[in-house]
Design a protein around this motif. Structure first.
Motif: not given
Lengths: 501, 131
Positions: A264, A267-269, A271-272, B90-91
Motif C-alpha cells: 500500500d 503504491r501510494s508513493q 502515485v505521488d 494529504h500528501g
C-alpha cells in the motif's frame, strides 16, 4: 409395519411338527430352517440371527429352556416362541422370564400359527428399527466427536488468529495464531479472563461490542502491534448471538496485513511520484503558453517559437508518460494477455531501428546490427517491440552526436543474449543501481535537456522478468553503456550453437 | 537594488518559464538544477528568496535542501517557497519541528502554478521579510 419375509428357525425333534410349521409358513413367503435336536438348534441359531425361533421345550438331548438361554445370550433381542405339549402356567411363566416372546401349546391350528408369526414379525420390525436408530445415533455421536476434533485441528492450523470471549471476558476458544499475532507469551487457559492482556485497541473493540448488546454488528479495524516487529493486524470483531437474540460473547479474527500495508505504501508513493511527473510537464507547458499568449516578453517571435516547440515536446512526453504508466499498471496487474509465438530477433530490431530513423539521423549515429537471422525466442510480439523500443530509445537519446549503437545477438547455452552497446553519456557508478527504479532518471548537465519518463527501464525490466529473463547494464560515465538482455531461447531453435568468432 | 531570486528545479522548462517571467517582473534571477548546485549558488549569491521544487525523483531532495538551508547560519533566514505536486495536507505528513519529517519552508504552492499566482506569492513573501 412388519417384516414381510421372515427368517425362521424351528428347533424340534418331532418331524411332523417341524415340517408342519415349515409348510404353513413357507406358503406365506417366509424362509424356514429346521433342526431336529437341541444341540444343532443352538449351533444353527447362534451362527445366524433369525427373526423368529420356534423352540420345542422337550427334546431328548437338550432342554428347550437351555436352547432359549443360549440364543438369548447371543441375541438378546431374538424373538423366541416356545412350543410345548405340556402347557402349564408354570412353564409359561418360566420361559417368559427367560426372555421368550410367547409360547404356543401343541397341537395348534395353522391360523393360530399364522397370527402368532404375523405379530412376532411386527414386533421384530420394531426391534430392528429401534436397533437401527440406536446404531445410527451412536455413529452420529462418533461423527460429532470426530467433527469437533477436526474443527479444532483446522482452527489451530489457521494463520489467522481467532479468539472467542464470553460476556464475562473469559477466553472460550483461541488458537496459536492468536497468541503469535499478539505476541502473547504467557499461558492462557480456557475460562481465564483475557481482556487485560489484549492490546488496547482490540480490547476497546470487544468492549464496544459488549456495550452495544448486539446492536453493533461488527467492528473492523487496523491495529499496529509493536514491539518486537512492527506488525499491522486487521482485527474483525463480531458478536456471537444466542437463539433468542441475546449476546453470548464475541469472536475476534486477526489477520496479519503487514505485507499488504507495505504494498500500500509503495503504491501510494508511486502515485505521488506519478502525480509529480505528470504535473511538472503540465506546469512547464502552462508556463510557456502563458508567456506566449500574454506576449509577456514583448515582440520576440523566435523565442515564442522555441517555447511553443518545447511545449509540444513536453506534451508528447506527457502522452508517453501516461502510456508508460498504463503499461506498468497492466504489467503489474498481471492482466497482460500474451500470445507466445516464435519471434525473429533481428527482424524486430530492424523494425525498431526504423522507428527511430529520424532520431538516429538527427544525431548522425552509426548503427551496427550483428544478429544471426535465425535467432528466435518464443514471446509476445508486442512485449518484445516494447522492450526493444525502451532500450534502443535510451541508446539513441543518450548518445553523443556521431556516436555509435552496436546491437549483437547471440545464442548461449540457455539464453538468447542481446547486447545494446552505445557510445553515449554513460551512467555514474552510484546511479547504476537505481537505474531500474520507477521514475529514476540520471541527472547531470548533459541529460538535462533529454526528455523521458523515467519509466522506460522499469517497463523493460518488467517485460524481461515476465519471461524469466534478465537485464543487465555495464556502463562507464562519459564513455557509454551496454545493456544486455537475456531471454530463454525458443525450444526448437533451428539454430546451432556456434563458437563465437 | 533589485531583489534576487534563486530557482532550484530539476526541470529545465520550469526553470526557464519562471526565470523568463520573474526577470521580466524586474527580479534578478539565478538558477540551479539540483540540490547541491542550489546550495552552492545560494551561498555565493545570497538570494532574497528561494523557489524550491520538491524534486520527488531524488527522494526528498527538496526537503534535504530546505533543511540544509536552515542549518547554515549564512543563509538560514532566506524565505523558501516550495513547489509541490502533491497537496501537502494529504500528501506528506509534515511537521514544523526538527525531526525526520521536518520541512522548514515558509510556503507551499501546488503545481500547476500560474505566473500570477507565483508572482503574488513572491511579492507577499519579500514584503514580509522587509517589514
Amino acid at each position: 409395519m412388519k417384516i414381510e419375509n421372515g427368517k425362521i428357525l424351528v428347533v424340534d425333534d418331532e418331524k411332523g411338527m417341524r415340517e408342519g410349521i415349515r409348510r404353513i409358513l413357507e406358503i406365506q413367503g417366509h424362509k424356514v430352517d429346521t433342526t431336529d435336536s437341541g444341540a444343532l438348534g443352538i449351533q444353527k441359531g447362534i451362527a445366524t440371527e433369525y427373526d423368529i425361533y420356534f423352540i420345542d421345550l422337550k427334546m431328548p438331548d437338550i432342554e428347550g429352556t437351555q436352547v432359549l438361554r443360549e440364543i438369548k445370550l447371543m441375541y438378546p433381542e431374538a424373538i423366541c416362541v416356545i412350543v410345548t405339549a405340556y402347557a402349564s402356567i408354570d412353564t409359561a411363566v418360566e420361559t417368559t422370564r427367560m426372555g421368550a416372546y410367547q409360547y404356543i401349546p401343541k397341537p395348534f391350528e395353522p391360523d393360530e400359527l399364522q397370527i402368532l408369526v404375523h405379530r412376532a414379525l411386527e414386533r421384530r420390525w420394531y426391534i430392528l428399527e429401534a436397533r437401527r436408530l440406536r446404531e445410527e445415533q451412536a455413529k452420529h455421536l462418533l461423527e460429532v466427536a470426530h467433527e469437533q476434533s477436526r474443527m479444532r485441528t483446522i482452527i489451530n492450523a489457521l494463520d489467522d488468529g481467532i479468539l472467542i470471549i464470553n460476556q464475562e471476558g473469559q477466553a472460550v476458544l483461541f488458537n496459536p495464531g492468536f497468541l503469535k499475532l499478539l505476541d502473547i507469551n504467557q499461558e492462557i487457559s480456557i475460562g481465564e479472563p483475557v481482556l487485560e492482556i489484549l492490546p488496547t485497541a482490540l480490547r476497546d473493540q470487544i468492549k464496544e461490542i459488549f456495550s452495544g448488546k448486539g446492536s453493533v454488528n461488527a467492528i473492523k479495524q487496523e491495529i499496529t502491534i509493536h514491539p518486537p516487529a512492527k506488525l499491522v493486524v486487521m482485527a474483525n470483531t463480531t458478536p456471537v448471538m444466542g437463539k433468542k437474540g441475546e449476546l453470548l460473547g464475541v469472536v475476534s479474527v486477526l489477520r496479519d496485513i503487514s505485507e499488504l500495508k507495505k504494498i500500500d505504501i509503495i503504491r501510494s508513493q508511486f502515485v505521488d511520484m506519478a502525480a509529480h511527473e505528470l504535473k511538472s510537464p503540465l506546469t512547464a507547458v502552462q508556463g510557456y503558453l502563458e508567456l506566449v499568449v500574454d506576449k509577456t516578453l514583448g515582440d520576440e517571435p523566435d523565442l515564442y517559437d522555441s517555447y511553443l516547440k518545447r511545449s509540444l515536446d513536453r506534451t508528447k512526453s506527457l502522452v508517453n508518460l501516461i502510456n508508460d504508466l498504463l503499461n506498468i499498471t497492466r504489467l503489474e496487474a498481471g492482466k497482460v494477455r500474451r500470445e507466445l509465438n516464435r519471434q525473429n530477433i533481428k527482424e524486430l530490431i530492424i523494425d525498431r531501428l526504423n522507428f527511430f530513423k529520424n532520431d538516429i539521423s538527427e544525431r548522425a549515429l552509426k548503427v551496427n546490427v550483428d544478429i544471426d537471422s535465425n535467432l528466435c525466442v518464443d514471446a509476445d510480439r508486442d512485449d518484445l517491440l516494447r522492450l526493444f523500443t525502451q532500450i534502443i530509445a535510451n541508446a539513441v537519446r543518450y548518445n553523443k552526436p556521431n556516436g555509435q549503437v552496436n546491437i549483437t545477438g547471440r545464442q548461449n547455452t540457455h539464453y538468447v543474449k542481446i547486447d545494446f552497446q552505445d557510445t553515449g553519456l554513460g551512467i555514474k557508478k552510484e546511479e547504476q543501481d537505481r537505474l531500474f527504479e520507477d521514475f529514476f532518471r540520471a541527472k547531470n548537465e548533459f541529460t538535462r535537456n533529454i526528455t523521458g519518463t523515467g519509466l522506460g527501464l522499469t517497463i523493460a525490466k518488467k517485460i524481461v522478468d515476465a519471461y524469466a529473463g534478465k537485464i543487465k547494464v555495464e556502463s562507464e560515465y562519459q564513455k557509454g553503456s551496454t545493456f544486455s538482455v537475456y531471454l530463454p531461447f525458443a525450444k526448437q531453435n533451428n539454430f546451432t550453437i556456434k563458437n563465437s568468432p | 537594488m533589485k531583489d534576487k531570486i534563486l530557482i532550484i528545479d530539476d526541470d529545465v522548462d520550469l526553470v526557464e518559464t519562471n526565470r523568463a517571467f520573474l526577470s521580466l517582473k524586474g527580479y534578478q534571477v539565478c538558477c540551479a538544477y539540483n540540490g547541491r548546485e542550489g546550495l552552492e549558488v545560494m551561498r555565493r549569491e545570497k538570494p532574497d528568496l528561494v523557489i524550491l521544487d520538491v524534486m520527488m525523483t531524488d527522494v526528498g531532495e527538496g526537503f534535504e535542501v530546505a533543511r540544509e538551508i536552515r542549518k547554515d547560519s549564512d543563509i538560514k533566514d532566506t524565505p523558501v517557497l516550495m513547489l509541490t505536486s502533491v497537496n501537502q495536507e494529504h500528501g506528506f505528513n509534515l511537521t514544523v519541528g526538527p525531526d525526520d519529517t521536518w520541512n522548514p519552508v515558509d510556503c507551499f504552492l501546488e503545481k500547476p502554478v500560474t505566473h500570477s499566482q507565483l508572482y503574488d506569492k513572491v511579492v507577499e513573501m519579500l514584503n514580509k521579510v522587509k517589514q
